[in-house]
Design a protein around this motif. Sequence first.
Motif, PDB file in Angstrom:
ATOM      1  N   ASP A  92       0.804  -1.213   0.000  1.00 49.21           N
ATOM      2  CA  ASP A  92       0.000   0.000   0.000  1.00 49.21           C
ATOM      3  C   ASP A  92       0.840   1.269   0.000  1.00 49.21           C
ATOM      4  O   ASP A  92       0.356   2.337   0.357  1.00 49.21           O
ATOM      5  N   GLU A  93       2.109   1.174  -0.377  1.00 49.73           N
ATOM      6  CA  GLU A  93       2.918   2.374  -0.523  1.00 49.73           C
ATOM      7  C   GLU A  93       3.477   2.434  -1.929  1.00 49.73           C
ATOM      8  O   GLU A  93       3.570   1.422  -2.627  1.00 49.73           O
ATOM      9  N   ALA A  94       3.844   3.643  -2.351  1.00 49.47           N
ATOM     10  CA  ALA A  94       4.153   3.869  -3.758  1.00 49.47           C
ATOM     11  C   ALA A  94       5.587   3.547  -4.139  1.00 49.47           C
ATOM     12  O   ALA A  94       5.897   3.399  -5.316  1.00 49.47           O
ATOM     13  N   ILE A  95       6.478   3.447  -3.179  1.00 50.15           N
ATOM     14  CA  ILE A  95       7.887   3.256  -3.490  1.00 50.15           C
ATOM     15  C   ILE A  95       8.189   1.761  -3.639  1.00 50.15           C
ATOM     16  O   ILE A  95       7.489   0.909  -3.107  1.00 50.15           O
ATOM     17  N   THR A  96       9.225   1.438  -4.391  1.00 53.46           N
ATOM     18  CA  THR A  96       9.643   0.056  -4.560  1.00 53.46           C
ATOM     19  C   THR A  96      10.945  -0.181  -3.795  1.00 53.46           C
ATOM     20  O   THR A  96      11.654   0.752  -3.426  1.00 53.46           O
ATOM     21  N   LYS A  97      11.256  -1.441  -3.583  1.00 52.36           N
ATOM     22  CA  LYS A  97      12.441  -1.813  -2.795  1.00 52.36           C
ATOM     23  C   LYS A  97      13.711  -1.227  -3.398  1.00 52.36           C
ATOM     24  O   LYS A  97      14.575  -0.712  -2.686  1.00 52.36           O
ATOM     25  N   ASP A  98      13.832  -1.299  -4.740  1.00 54.12           N
ATOM     26  CA  ASP A  98      15.071  -0.803  -5.341  1.00 54.12           C
ATOM     27  C   ASP A  98      15.191   0.709  -5.231  1.00 54.12           C
ATOM     28  O   ASP A  98      16.292   1.252  -5.194  1.00 54.12           O
ATOM     29  N   GLU A  99      14.056   1.415  -5.152  1.00 59.35           N
ATOM     30  CA  GLU A  99      14.122   2.863  -4.959  1.00 59.35           C
ATOM     31  C   GLU A  99      14.535   3.203  -3.529  1.00 59.35           C
ATOM     32  O   GLU A  99      15.297   4.149  -3.301  1.00 59.35           O
ATOM     33  N   GLY A 105      -3.835  21.345  -0.444  1.00 60.31           N
ATOM     34  CA  GLY A 105      -4.917  22.303  -0.243  1.00 60.31           C
ATOM     35  C   GLY A 105      -6.166  21.697   0.360  1.00 60.31           C
ATOM     36  O   GLY A 105      -7.073  22.432   0.781  1.00 60.31           O
ATOM     37  N   ASP A 106      -6.254  20.356   0.410  1.00 59.56           N
ATOM     38  CA  ASP A 106      -7.428  19.691   0.977  1.00 59.56           C
ATOM     39  C   ASP A 106      -7.359  19.563   2.491  1.00 59.56           C
ATOM     40  O   ASP A 106      -8.331  19.123   3.123  1.00 59.56           O
ATOM     41  N   PHE A 107      -6.241  19.920   3.071  1.00 63.84           N
ATOM     42  CA  PHE A 107      -6.112  19.879   4.519  1.00 63.84           C
ATOM     43  C   PHE A 107      -6.603  21.199   5.115  1.00 63.84           C
ATOM     44  O   PHE A 107      -6.433  22.239   4.504  1.00 63.84           O
ATOM     45  N   PRO A 108      -7.197  21.123   6.317  1.00 67.74           N
ATOM     46  CA  PRO A 108      -7.464  19.924   7.116  1.00 67.74           C
ATOM     47  C   PRO A 108      -8.640  19.128   6.550  1.00 67.74           C
ATOM     48  O   PRO A 108      -9.628  19.692   6.100  1.00 67.74           O
ATOM     49  N   MET A 109      -8.511  17.800   6.566  1.00 68.21           N
ATOM     50  CA  MET A 109      -9.573  16.929   6.068  1.00 68.21           C
ATOM     51  C   MET A 109     -10.607  16.689   7.158  1.00 68.21           C
ATOM     52  O   MET A 109     -10.279  16.610   8.340  1.00 68.21           O
ATOM     53  N   GLY A 110     -11.851  16.558   6.727  1.00 69.06           N
ATOM     54  CA  GLY A 110     -12.926  16.338   7.675  1.00 69.06           C
ATOM     55  C   GLY A 110     -13.051  14.886   8.086  1.00 69.06           C
ATOM     56  O   GLY A 110     -12.549  13.985   7.415  1.00 69.06           O
ATOM     57  N   GLU A 111     -13.713  14.649   9.201  1.00 72.62           N
ATOM     58  CA  GLU A 111     -13.947  13.284   9.663  1.00 72.62           C
ATOM     59  C   GLU A 111     -14.761  12.533   8.617  1.00 72.62           C
ATOM     60  O   GLU A 111     -15.665  13.080   8.001  1.00 72.62           O
ATOM     61  N   GLY A 112     -14.413  11.258   8.433  1.00 71.88           N
ATOM     62  CA  GLY A 112     -15.132  10.456   7.466  1.00 71.88           C
ATOM     63  C   GLY A 112     -14.533  10.479   6.076  1.00 71.88           C
ATOM     64  O   GLY A 112     -14.985   9.739   5.194  1.00 71.88           O
ATOM     65  N   ASP A 113     -13.546  11.299   5.854  1.00 67.05           N
ATOM     66  CA  ASP A 113     -12.882  11.328   4.553  1.00 67.05           C
ATOM     67  C   ASP A 113     -12.195   9.981   4.327  1.00 67.05           C
ATOM     68  O   ASP A 113     -11.390   9.541   5.147  1.00 67.05           O
ATOM     69  N   GLY A 114     -12.520   9.322   3.210  1.00 65.42           N
ATOM     70  CA  GLY A 114     -11.989   7.995   2.938  1.00 65.42           C
ATOM     71  C   GLY A 114     -10.484   7.937   2.842  1.00 65.42           C
ATOM     72  O   GLY A 114      -9.878   6.876   3.054  1.00 65.42           O
ATOM     73  N   ARG A 115      -9.857   9.067   2.553  1.00 59.71           N
ATOM     74  CA  ARG A 115      -8.400   9.086   2.423  1.00 59.71           C
ATOM     75  C   ARG A 115      -7.694   8.964   3.768  1.00 59.71           C
ATOM     76  O   ARG A 115      -6.485   8.721   3.820  1.00 59.71           O
ATOM     77  N   LEU A 116      -8.456   9.130   4.848  1.00 61.69           N
ATOM     78  CA  LEU A 116      -7.862   9.007   6.174  1.00 61.69           C
ATOM     79  C   LEU A 116      -7.517   7.560   6.507  1.00 61.69           C
ATOM     80  O   LEU A 116      -6.676   7.296   7.371  1.00 61.69           O
ATOM     81  N   PRO A 157      -6.495   4.834   4.071  1.00 59.19           N
ATOM     82  CA  PRO A 157      -6.278   4.416   2.689  1.00 59.19           C
ATOM     83  C   PRO A 157      -6.032   2.927   2.488  1.00 59.19           C
ATOM     84  O   PRO A 157      -6.255   2.402   1.392  1.00 59.19           O
ATOM     85  N   ARG A 158      -5.591   2.216   3.513  1.00 51.18           N
ATOM     86  CA  ARG A 158      -5.222   0.817   3.324  1.00 51.18           C
ATOM     87  C   ARG A 158      -6.416  -0.050   2.944  1.00 51.18           C
ATOM     88  O   ARG A 158      -6.264  -1.072   2.286  1.00 51.18           O
ATOM     89  N   GLY A 159      -7.610   0.357   3.337  1.00 54.15           N
ATOM     90  CA  GLY A 159      -8.793  -0.418   2.978  1.00 54.15           C
ATOM     91  C   GLY A 159      -9.361  -0.047   1.622  1.00 54.15           C
ATOM     92  O   GLY A 159     -10.276  -0.707   1.119  1.00 54.15           O
ATOM     93  N   GLU A 160      -8.808   0.997   0.996  1.00 51.92           N
ATOM     94  CA  GLU A 160      -9.352   1.485  -0.261  1.00 51.92           C
ATOM     95  C   GLU A 160      -8.714   0.832  -1.487  1.00 51.92           C
ATOM     96  O   GLU A 160      -9.296   0.845  -2.569  1.00 51.92           O
ATOM     97  N   GLY A 161      -7.505   0.308  -1.352  1.00 51.21           N
ATOM     98  CA  GLY A 161      -6.849  -0.341  -2.479  1.00 51.21           C
ATOM     99  C   GLY A 161      -6.532   0.599  -3.630  1.00 51.21           C
ATOM    100  O   GLY A 161      -6.597   0.206  -4.800  1.00 51.21           O
TER     101      GLY A 161
END
Length: 263
Positions: A6-13, A210-221, A223-227
Amino acid sequence: MDSDPDEAITKDEIQGTAPTPQNASLMAPKPKPQQPPKMSHPNPFKNRDSLGAYISSPSSFPPSVIIYQNADFVAIHDKYPKSTIHTLLLPRSPAHNLLHPYEAFKDAAFLEKVQAEALKLKKLVAAELQRRLGRYSKADAKRQAVLDGEECEELPAGRDWEAEVKVGVHAVPSMSHLHVHVLSRDMHSGSMRHRKHYNSFNTPFLVDVGDFPMGEGDGRLDPRGEGYLRRELRCWRCGRGFGNRFAKLKEHLEGEFTAWRAE
């Protein structure tokens, strides 16, 4: 050390063994040949704490890496750029720079400072995009004509290149130190080599500063369950879906890059 799915970086990076594109120095003077810069860290990307070297000792790195520095921030070129121009903004505040951005940005004063500095870097990236790509752009044609010698009382502003720049943080940061991505939206780079590279910048996995502060319930809070990184690949420009066919997307993006810069 394996990277989290669930993270964007790879091992070689993370380890600094991934191939890097050979880019010319941007937004900075060339280093003087008679005074080669001293590197305090031979491989600054060897682990997740490596961004700290830029924060603590930016003068140890050459101008081809450091864009600018001040008391509160260091701006650098991403070693593995995912677009034509890809930079990182590194806050130097010891109280914040090892926090997850969601936690750090709960400090309203700190968030305001980061947002203001990110806008400054965004303007620099936009200006560099215009310098590099303006001659291909229809919207910049009149401006380019003046730059090429046509007489005019005032240089036309040309295309709104700031609209072509993204500014955000990853919902699951790949490195220990807080960093803000400021990059062109084109996804045109030899370092953009994996599905999760692409989706990390073209799904809600990238959270606009610019989206911060995010409100409660924001799905991005949560992210691991969003895939987000496993989502269907979809062209950022035309919306066409490619499923999980990354090679097909890359081929498609070549044409989209040419069309985008010509706008």
